[in-house]
Design an enzyme around this catalytic site. Structure first.
Site, PDB file in Angstrom:
ATOM      1  N   SER A 146      39.603  41.491  39.955  1.00  0.00           N
ATOM      2  CA  SER A 146      40.957  41.019  39.676  1.00  0.00           C
ATOM      3  C   SER A 146      41.949  42.153  39.789  1.00  0.00           C
ATOM      4  O   SER A 146      41.617  43.320  39.532  1.00  0.00           O
ATOM      5  CB  SER A 146      41.025  40.430  38.258  1.00  0.00           C
ATOM      6  OG  SER A 146      42.361  40.198  37.861  1.00  0.00           O
ATOM      7  N   TYR A 160      39.758  41.663  29.161  1.00  0.00           N
ATOM      8  CA  TYR A 160      39.466  41.041  30.460  1.00  0.00           C
ATOM      9  C   TYR A 160      39.682  42.036  31.588  1.00  0.00           C
ATOM     10  O   TYR A 160      38.842  42.178  32.480  1.00  0.00           O
ATOM     11  CB  TYR A 160      40.358  39.816  30.646  1.00  0.00           C
ATOM     12  CG  TYR A 160      40.315  39.226  32.037  1.00  0.00           C
ATOM     13  CD1 TYR A 160      39.266  38.407  32.441  1.00  0.00           C
ATOM     14  CD2 TYR A 160      41.333  39.491  32.964  1.00  0.00           C
ATOM     15  CE1 TYR A 160      39.222  37.870  33.722  1.00  0.00           C
ATOM     16  CE2 TYR A 160      41.299  38.947  34.242  1.00  0.00           C
ATOM     17  CZ  TYR A 160      40.250  38.142  34.617  1.00  0.00           C
ATOM     18  OH  TYR A 160      40.204  37.618  35.878  1.00  0.00           O
TER      19      TYR A 160
END
Length: 255
Positions: A146, A160
């Site tokens: 990501s 995250y």
């Protein structure tokens, strides 16, 4: 089919119930692949993906597993091998933000769950697939990391982002380790992609702020990630590409 030809290849896609995983499954089906599709809880979603795969002219098997548990990950790969006899490509797409929280408010259990869902799953499946690829004389792993792994994430997503940064590092390190054996390891790094992930975790105000930082002025779609995944998975197109993290983010981050 030209350069993108996955006929006679078995492709494993994790997190195939929706979003990027579902789109990737259809993309592989369009190029002739046989799919092994993983889901955790969303059985209805993955059945919809199977329908889309069949419409694209492909076939798919379904496999349920909680990939945060390494034993479950091992059993998943064993099940795929039992059904298909081989695996040529592993797409480690499964992952989740779990919950947005400031670091000071993240309990141990939540911290470990986020790391397990995003990082342990990639590690466990990669560890299990390596001997399979060795026996077959090669293979390709495509991880989904990501943009958060580079810029630290949006509000309330530090853990995250940390897990995704670790996936990127793992990708590079494993690529070095396996390159002499003809096993390629790469990753796609999506930016703000309109998926159920953001429907669950990102409010309208935060989404508007994110879009304001994207030169293209919009979110991406899962289908806009598929071409990069197919490229990285293809030995014909990317035989000399390994250890790479390819950004797909509308210009939001240009490292």
């Amino acid at each position: 089919m030209g350069y993108l030809d996955f006929r006679d290849q078995v492709v494993v896609v994790t997190g195939a119930s929706s979003g990027i995983g579902a789109a990737a499954a259809v993309g592989f089906a369009e190029t002739g692949a046989t799919l092994a599709l993983h889901y955790h809880r969303n059985e209805e979603g993955v059945k919809h993906t199977v329908g889309a795969v069949q419409t694209a002219g492909g076939t798919a098997s379904l496999h349920q597993a909680d990939l945060a548990d390494s034993k479950s990950a091992d059993a998943f790969i064993d099940d795929v091998l039992a059904q298909h006899g081989r695996i040529d490509v592993l797409v480690n797409n499964a992952g989740d933000l779990v919950k947005r929280s400031p670091v000071a408010d993240v309990p141990d259990e939540e911290f470990h769950r986020i790391l397990d869902v995003n990082l342990t799953s990639v590690f466990a499946l990669s560890r299990r697939i390596v001997p399979v690829f060795r026996a077959q004389g090669g293979g390709a792993i495509v991880n989904v990391t990501s943009i958060a792994g580079r810029h630290g994430g949006g509000g309330g997503s530090v853990v995250y982002a940390t897990s995704k940064g670790a996936v990127s590092t793992f990708t590079r390190g494993l690529a070095k380790e396996l390159a002499p054996e003809g096993i390629r390891v790469n990753a796609i790094s999506p930016g703000v992609i309109k998926t159920p992930f953001h429907d669950r975790h990102t409010g309208d105000e935060q989404m508007t702020a994110m879009i304001a930082t994207i030169p293209m002025g919009r979110t991406g779609t899962p289908h806009e990630c598929v071409g990069t995944i197919l490229f990285l998975a293809s030995d014909r197109m990317a035989s000399y590409v390994t250890g790479q993290i390819i950004e797909v983010n509308g210009g939001q981050l240009m490292p």
